[in-house]
Write a protein that holds these residues in place. Structure first.
Motif, PDB file in Angstrom:
ATOM      1  N   SER A   3      -1.104  -4.350 -10.052  1.00 55.83           N
ATOM      2  CA  SER A   3      -1.851  -3.156  -8.892  1.00 55.83           C
ATOM      3  C   SER A   3      -2.752  -2.023 -10.377  1.00 55.83           C
ATOM      4  CB  SER A   3      -1.156  -2.757  -8.233  1.00 55.83           C
ATOM      5  OG  SER A   3      -0.587  -2.082  -9.550  1.00 55.83           O
ATOM      6  N   GLY A   5       0.417   1.334  -3.259  1.00 52.60           N
ATOM      7  CA  GLY A   5      -1.151   2.431  -3.955  1.00 52.60           C
ATOM      8  C   GLY A   5      -1.938   0.783  -3.772  1.00 52.60           C
ATOM      9  N   TRP A   6      -0.889  -0.409  -3.483  1.00 53.12           N
ATOM     10  CA  TRP A   6      -1.359  -1.444  -4.188  1.00 53.12           C
ATOM     11  C   TRP A   6      -2.284  -2.320  -2.829  1.00 53.12           C
ATOM     12  CZ3 TRP A   6       1.332  -6.361  -5.690  1.00 53.12           C
ATOM     13  CH2 TRP A   6       1.196  -7.784  -5.944  1.00 53.12           C
ATOM     14  N   ALA A   7      -3.505  -2.262  -2.946  1.00 48.80           N
ATOM     15  CA  ALA A   7      -4.368  -2.603  -0.963  1.00 48.80           C
ATOM     16  C   ALA A   7      -3.740  -4.141  -1.747  1.00 48.80           C
ATOM     17  CB  ALA A   7      -5.474  -2.319  -1.871  1.00 48.80           C
ATOM     18  N   GLY A  65       1.009  -0.868  -0.088  1.00 46.90           N
ATOM     19  CA  GLY A  65      -0.065   0.304   0.128  1.00 46.90           C
ATOM     20  C   GLY A  65       0.543   1.063  -0.192  1.00 46.90           C
ATOM     21  N   LYS A 113      -3.624  -7.777   1.264  1.00 43.74           N
ATOM     22  CA  LYS A 113      -4.638  -8.296   2.347  1.00 43.74           C
ATOM     23  C   LYS A 113      -3.055  -9.005   2.802  1.00 43.74           C
ATOM     24  CE  LYS A 113      -8.900  -9.343   1.341  1.00 43.74           C
ATOM     25  NZ  LYS A 113      -9.081  -9.191   0.410  1.00 43.74           N
TER      26      LYS A 113
END
Ligand SMILES: Cc1ncc(COP(=O)(O)O)c(C=O)c1O
Length: 371
Positions: A204, A76-78, A72, A80
């Motif tokens: 991403s 800027g990559w969400a 992130g 989990k």
């Protein structure tokens, strides 16, 4: 502070790089750097060593959190934590993914020249080897792919040092999706971009791309801990993740506890060291470019945008199809042979070393080029 100034003598250690050739050969080949690792990594390893039991290690949930947060923060990559799968390396990761996904008769498509283990994947699994030139556009990629095939992307690219832009990655991903192919993204050099460039993980770009993508990364290259055997996959689609994980096949087992400790330290406390390393590597790259332009007749080199690897075009140097072999014999310098990457007349040089070592390497090549 220049991290490359801290370079202990590696002769007589377990180093692959420094043990392959005779003692008078200067090794500038395999992709690890002649640099001491960041102090926080050294401290974390010492701390782990203070507990003298080294049984099988389980993935540390704190490390999975750190990796997800890093994606992130940097891209800027969400991601989990449960999307992250720790592995003993990136090469086992892409072999697992290929075994899991590509059906019999399928093809492995990749940009050539290519890192040798990428060139070997199709042969390992009885699939069709389908290299396309690194200069090929997205339309050529799409033409090379059939449903179920895999595009094995290497970004940043080894050996050319090319860092793909978001625009070109979008086009490549669209080709893969249109063809019904998988994307296996080896992004092991993602922390080593120069001149203010930002790495873009292909997954991403959009959720529909992520659903077809296995991303592979590792602290091994940027933090110089390749020998600790740790990497990770990010697979966001749960079904795809389960499918890939089902292909450990008794060959890809648990993670290395020391590798996890080192990775945690690298990703939480290694930032300043990495920030200092990048300009030092860029300075070495520029020094080499200057030498190629002024002191190495017959040699050409495109400035790498990332990695500590220089891809030398020696086709006009008069050293034959394997210039690395000629330079080893005559110049006592160990480079990676271009033919191993599918490119006769080329050689790969590793400039992740102190400047005086690089200068010595340049001098040894220059001595072989004099008429
Ligand atoms: C593009 C690329 N992928 C993978 C690797 C090796 O990965 P690992 O040691 O994690 O298996 C390297 C090492 O040079 C590399 O350059």
């Amino acid at each position: 502070m220049n991290p490359l100034d801290h370079s202990p003598d590696r002769r007589g250690t377990d180093s692959t790089k420094w043990s392959r050739y005779a003692p008078d050969v200067l090794p500038m080949w395999v992709a690890d750097m002649d640099v001491a690792v960041a102090l926080p990594i050294q401290d974390a390893l010492r701390q782990r060593l203070a507990h003298p039991v080294f049984g099988y290690a389980a993935p540390d949930p704190r490390l999975l959190d750190v990796i997800a947060a890093r994606m992130g923060a940097r891209y800027g990559w969400a991601v989990k934590p449960e999307d992250v799968v720790l592995l003993p390396g990136v090469v086992p990761g892409f072999n697992m993914a290929v075994r899991a996904l590509v059906p019999a008769g399928g093809a492995i498509v990749y940009h050539s020249p290519a890192y040798p283990p990428i060139r070997q994947v199709a042969r390992h699994w009885g699939l069709r080897d389908a290299p396309i030139p690194v200069t090929a556009d997205a339309a050529a990629l799409q033409a090379a792919l059939s449903p179920g095939d895999a595009f094995l992307l290497c970004n940043p690219h080894n050996p050319t040092g090319h860092a793909y832009t978001a625009k070109s990655l979008t086009a490549l991903a669209e080709s893969c999706l249109s063809a019904g192919a998988w994307i296996i993204a080896d992004e092991i050099h993602c922390d080593l971009l120069f001149d203010g460039r930002r790495h873009v993980p292909i997954a991403s770009l959009a959720p529909e791309i992520a659903r077809r993508t296995i991303t592979l990364m590792s602290p091994g290259k940027a933090f110089n801990i390749a020998g600790l055997k740790i990497g990770f996959a990010i697979i966001q689609d749960a079904e795809l993740r389960a499918r890939v994980l089902g292909c450990r096949l008794g060959m890809v087992d648990s993670v290395n506890g020391l590798g996890m400790a080192a990775t945690h330290a690298a990703f939480t406390a290694g930032g300043a060291w990495l920030d200092a390393l990048i300009p030092a590597l860029a300075a070495n790259r520029d020094h080499l470019l200057q030498a190629v332009a002024t002191r190495l007749p017959g040699v050409r080199m495109v400035a790498p945008e990332a990695t500590f690897l220089a891809w030398l075009d020696l086709r006009e140097a008069g050293l034959g199809p394997d210039p690395a072999g000629a330079l080893l014999e005559r110049g006592r310098i160990g480079l990676n042979p271009g033919p191993d990457f599918g490119a006769p007349g080329f050689a790969r040089l590793n400039f992740g070393c102190p400047l005086p070592t690089l200068d010595e390497g340049i001098a040894r090549i220059a001595a072989c080029l004099k008429v």
